[in-house]
Design a protein around this motif. Sequence first.
Motif, PDB file in Angstrom:
ATOM      1  N   ASP A  41       0.814  -1.218   0.000  1.00 10.69           N
ATOM      2  CA  ASP A  41       0.000   0.000   0.000  1.00 10.69           C
ATOM      3  C   ASP A  41       0.849   1.271   0.000  1.00 10.69           C
ATOM      4  OD1 ASP A  41      -2.344  -1.497   0.038  1.00 10.69           O
ATOM      5  OD2 ASP A  41      -2.347  -1.619   2.235  1.00 10.69           O
ATOM      6  N   ALA A  42       2.148   1.119  -0.110  1.00 11.39           N
ATOM      7  CA  ALA A  42       3.051   2.274  -0.083  1.00 11.39           C
ATOM      8  C   ALA A  42       3.140   2.903  -1.477  1.00 11.39           C
ATOM      9  CB  ALA A  42       4.433   1.833   0.386  1.00 11.39           C
ATOM     10  N   SER A  43       3.844   4.007  -1.528  1.00 11.55           N
ATOM     11  CA  SER A  43       4.024   4.683  -2.817  1.00 11.55           C
ATOM     12  C   SER A  43       4.868   3.808  -3.748  1.00 11.55           C
ATOM     13  CB  SER A  43       4.721   6.030  -2.616  1.00 11.55           C
ATOM     14  OG  SER A  43       6.077   5.828  -2.268  1.00 11.55           O
ATOM     15  N   GLU A  44       4.829   4.145  -5.013  1.00  5.78           N
ATOM     16  CA  GLU A  44       5.601   3.390  -6.002  1.00  5.78           C
ATOM     17  C   GLU A  44       7.094   3.438  -5.672  1.00  5.78           C
ATOM     18  OE1 GLU A  44       6.478   3.832 -10.702  1.00  5.78           O
ATOM     19  OE2 GLU A  44       4.364   3.961 -10.107  1.00  5.78           O
ATOM     20  N   ARG A  45       7.546   4.594  -5.242  1.00  4.25           N
ATOM     21  CA  ARG A  45       8.962   4.753  -4.883  1.00  4.25           C
ATOM     22  C   ARG A  45       9.316   3.851  -3.700  1.00  4.25           C
ATOM     23  NH1 ARG A  45      12.149   6.939  -1.341  1.00  4.25           N
ATOM     24  NH2 ARG A  45      14.134   7.880  -1.881  1.00  4.25           N
ATOM     25  N   GLU A  46       8.475   3.843  -2.671  1.00  6.87           N
ATOM     26  CA  GLU A  46       8.734   3.006  -1.492  1.00  6.87           C
ATOM     27  C   GLU A  46       8.714   1.521  -1.858  1.00  6.87           C
ATOM     28  OE1 GLU A  46       6.998   5.483   2.289  1.00  6.87           O
ATOM     29  OE2 GLU A  46       5.551   4.794   0.786  1.00  6.87           O
ATOM     30  N   GLN A  47       7.819   1.154  -2.764  1.00  5.40           N
ATOM     31  CA  GLN A  47       7.769  -0.237  -3.221  1.00  5.40           C
ATOM     32  C   GLN A  47       9.056  -0.608  -3.951  1.00  5.40           C
ATOM     33  OE1 GLN A  47       4.246  -0.712  -5.587  1.00  5.40           O
ATOM     34  NE2 GLN A  47       2.865  -0.514  -3.831  1.00  5.40           N
ATOM     35  N   ARG A  48       9.530   0.305  -4.800  1.00  2.00           N
ATOM     36  CA  ARG A  48      10.762   0.052  -5.552  1.00  2.00           C
ATOM     37  C   ARG A  48      11.954  -0.071  -4.599  1.00  2.00           C
ATOM     38  NH1 ARG A  48      11.089   4.445  -8.120  1.00  2.00           N
ATOM     39  NH2 ARG A  48      12.872   5.323  -7.064  1.00  2.00           N
ATOM     40  N   VAL A  49      12.018   0.816  -3.613  1.00  2.00           N
ATOM     41  CA  VAL A  49      13.110   0.772  -2.636  1.00  2.00           C
ATOM     42  C   VAL A  49      13.060  -0.540  -1.847  1.00  2.00           C
ATOM     43  CG1 VAL A  49      13.991   1.828  -0.513  1.00  2.00           C
ATOM     44  CG2 VAL A  49      13.408   3.270  -2.473  1.00  2.00           C
ATOM     45  N   ALA A  50      11.864  -0.950  -1.455  1.00  2.00           N
ATOM     46  CA  ALA A  50      11.718  -2.208  -0.713  1.00  2.00           C
ATOM     47  C   ALA A  50      12.171  -3.390  -1.568  1.00  2.00           C
ATOM     48  CB  ALA A  50      10.271  -2.398  -0.267  1.00  2.00           C
ATOM     49  N   LEU A  51      11.803  -3.367  -2.832  1.00  2.00           N
ATOM     50  CA  LEU A  51      12.208  -4.436  -3.743  1.00  2.00           C
ATOM     51  C   LEU A  51      13.729  -4.461  -3.899  1.00  2.00           C
ATOM     52  CD1 LEU A  51      11.114  -6.676  -5.547  1.00  2.00           C
ATOM     53  CD2 LEU A  51      10.986  -5.016  -7.400  1.00  2.00           C
ATOM     54  N   GLU A  52      14.340  -3.291  -4.032  1.00  3.54           N
ATOM     55  CA  GLU A  52      15.798  -3.206  -4.161  1.00  3.54           C
ATOM     56  C   GLU A  52      16.486  -3.698  -2.893  1.00  3.54           C
ATOM     57  OE1 GLU A  52      16.446   0.894  -5.153  1.00  3.54           O
ATOM     58  OE2 GLU A  52      15.763   0.629  -7.226  1.00  3.54           O
ATOM     59  N   LYS A  53      15.963  -3.299  -1.741  1.00  2.00           N
ATOM     60  CA  LYS A  53      16.552  -3.743  -0.470  1.00  2.00           C
ATOM     61  C   LYS A  53      16.411  -5.252  -0.305  1.00  2.00           C
ATOM     62  CE  LYS A  53      16.170   0.444   2.326  1.00  2.00           C
ATOM     63  NZ  LYS A  53      15.547   1.060   3.514  1.00  2.00           N
ATOM     64  N   SER A  54      15.262  -5.767  -0.683  1.00  2.00           N
ATOM     65  CA  SER A  54      15.035  -7.204  -0.580  1.00  2.00           C
ATOM     66  C   SER A  54      15.988  -7.966  -1.498  1.00  2.00           C
ATOM     67  CB  SER A  54      13.579  -7.522  -0.930  1.00  2.00           C
ATOM     68  OG  SER A  54      13.333  -8.898  -0.807  1.00  2.00           O
ATOM     69  N   ALA A  55      16.164  -7.472  -2.709  1.00  2.00           N
ATOM     70  CA  ALA A  55      17.072  -8.122  -3.659  1.00  2.00           C
ATOM     71  C   ALA A  55      18.513  -8.064  -3.155  1.00  2.00           C
ATOM     72  CB  ALA A  55      16.961  -7.469  -5.032  1.00  2.00           C
ATOM     73  N   ALA A  56      18.916  -6.916  -2.618  1.00  2.00           N
ATOM     74  CA  ALA A  56      20.281  -6.777  -2.088  1.00  2.00           C
ATOM     75  C   ALA A  56      20.494  -7.710  -0.901  1.00  2.00           C
ATOM     76  CB  ALA A  56      20.549  -5.331  -1.685  1.00  2.00           C
ATOM     77  N   LEU A  57      19.493  -7.808  -0.053  1.00  2.00           N
ATOM     78  CA  LEU A  57      19.579  -8.693   1.106  1.00  2.00           C
ATOM     79  C   LEU A  57      19.700 -10.150   0.662  1.00  2.00           C
ATOM     80  CD1 LEU A  57      19.446  -8.997   4.212  1.00  2.00           C
ATOM     81  CD2 LEU A  57      16.965  -9.233   3.946  1.00  2.00           C
ATOM     82  N   ASN A  58      18.880 -10.551  -0.306  1.00  2.00           N
ATOM     83  CA  ASN A  58      18.939 -11.927  -0.812  1.00  2.00           C
ATOM     84  C   ASN A  58      20.301 -12.233  -1.422  1.00  2.00           C
ATOM     85  OD1 ASN A  58      16.332 -12.706  -0.072  1.00  2.00           O
ATOM     86  ND2 ASN A  58      15.450 -11.896  -1.949  1.00  2.00           N
ATOM     87  N   ASP A  59      20.818 -11.296  -2.204  1.00  2.00           N
ATOM     88  CA  ASP A  59      22.129 -11.495  -2.822  1.00  2.00           C
ATOM     89  C   ASP A  59      23.213 -11.619  -1.754  1.00  2.00           C
ATOM     90  OD1 ASP A  59      24.029 -11.599  -5.047  1.00  2.00           O
ATOM     91  OD2 ASP A  59      24.619  -9.597  -4.374  1.00  2.00           O
ATOM     92  N   ALA A  60      23.158 -10.745  -0.768  1.00  2.00           N
ATOM     93  CA  ALA A  60      24.151 -10.785   0.310  1.00  2.00           C
ATOM     94  C   ALA A  60      24.078 -12.112   1.056  1.00  2.00           C
ATOM     95  CB  ALA A  60      23.927  -9.619   1.273  1.00  2.00           C
ATOM     96  N   TYR A  61      22.881 -12.550   1.347  1.00  2.00           N
ATOM     97  CA  TYR A  61      22.712 -13.806   2.079  1.00  2.00           C
ATOM     98  C   TYR A  61      23.232 -14.991   1.268  1.00  2.00           C
ATOM     99  CZ  TYR A  61      20.509 -17.705   4.499  1.00  2.00           C
ATOM    100  OH  TYR A  61      20.283 -18.895   5.148  1.00  2.00           O
ATOM    101  N   GLN A  62      22.868 -15.048  -0.007  1.00  2.00           N
ATOM    102  CA  GLN A  62      23.328 -16.153  -0.852  1.00  2.00           C
ATOM    103  C   GLN A  62      24.853 -16.159  -0.957  1.00  2.00           C
ATOM    104  OE1 GLN A  62      21.405 -18.635  -1.787  1.00  2.00           O
ATOM    105  NE2 GLN A  62      19.712 -17.561  -0.825  1.00  2.00           N
ATOM    106  N   THR A  63      25.441 -14.990  -1.012  1.00  2.00           N
ATOM    107  CA  THR A  63      26.902 -14.891  -1.094  1.00  2.00           C
ATOM    108  C   THR A  63      27.550 -15.360   0.200  1.00  2.00           C
ATOM    109  OG1 THR A  63      26.815 -13.096  -2.697  1.00  2.00           O
ATOM    110  CG2 THR A  63      28.837 -13.289  -1.394  1.00  2.00           C
ATOM    111  N   LEU A  64      27.059 -14.884   1.322  1.00  2.00           N
ATOM    112  CA  LEU A  64      27.706 -15.192   2.598  1.00  2.00           C
ATOM    113  C   LEU A  64      27.477 -16.628   3.056  1.00  2.00           C
ATOM    114  CD1 LEU A  64      27.168 -11.881   4.596  1.00  2.00           C
ATOM    115  CD2 LEU A  64      29.143 -12.608   3.239  1.00  2.00           C
ATOM    116  N   ARG A  65      26.392 -17.241   2.648  1.00  4.06           N
ATOM    117  CA  ARG A  65      26.140 -18.606   3.113  1.00  4.06           C
ATOM    118  C   ARG A  65      26.911 -19.650   2.307  1.00  4.06           C
ATOM    119  NH1 ARG A  65      21.319 -21.009   0.171  1.00  4.06           N
ATOM    120  NH2 ARG A  65      21.227 -22.534   1.820  1.00  4.06           N
ATOM    121  N   SER A  66      27.438 -19.262   1.160  1.00  5.06           N
ATOM    122  CA  SER A  66      28.211 -20.171   0.315  1.00  5.06           C
ATOM    123  C   SER A  66      29.701 -19.913   0.531  1.00  5.06           C
ATOM    124  CB  SER A  66      27.851 -19.923  -1.156  1.00  5.06           C
ATOM    125  OG  SER A  66      28.831 -20.459  -2.011  1.00  5.06           O
TER     126      SER A  66
END
Length: 173
Positions: A41-66
């Motif tokens: 329900d957030a603004s388009e910008r907030e949704q995009r930022v959340a998506l970017e943060k989520s993607a960065a977090l996933n990438d970081a996690y996949q990198t560090l766990r391997s």
Amino acid sequence: MGTPCHYALFDLQPSFRLDLDKLATRYRELAREVHPDRFADASEREQRVALEKSAALNDAYQTLRSAPRRARYLLAISGHEVPQEVTVHDPDFLLQQMQWREELEELQDEADLDGVGVFKKRLKAAQDTLNEDFAGCWDAPGERDKAERLMRRMQFLDKLAQEVRQLEERLDD
């Protein structure tokens, strides 16, 4: 704005040795905070930022766990960028690779699921040894070239382990 350090995302200091259970717990906590669904329900910008943060977090996690990916990342952030594809000039390890591949082919040809299990255990032991060797090199700054060689070995063993899992699945069907 640059991408934050993978370790910083998890409030960790750069190190090869990590408690993977704690990393997973912290990942789940952070993933809940930045999950894009929370921003429906957030603004388009907030949704995009959340998506970017989520993607960065996933990438970081996949990198560090391997272990191999974590090793490559540590080398990169220390200024020792390693090209993805490089010819390995390590005759002893090349010979070992050939022997492992031949053994795996024989196990496949013989459909020897028990043998694959034994091979998998030996491979895991080799991976554990490499991980410890890399950790020791990482702790000694003058050993970065050796750390790079070990990281390349880790990558090979990781790929081989994936092939072993696939073979195990095929033989188990």
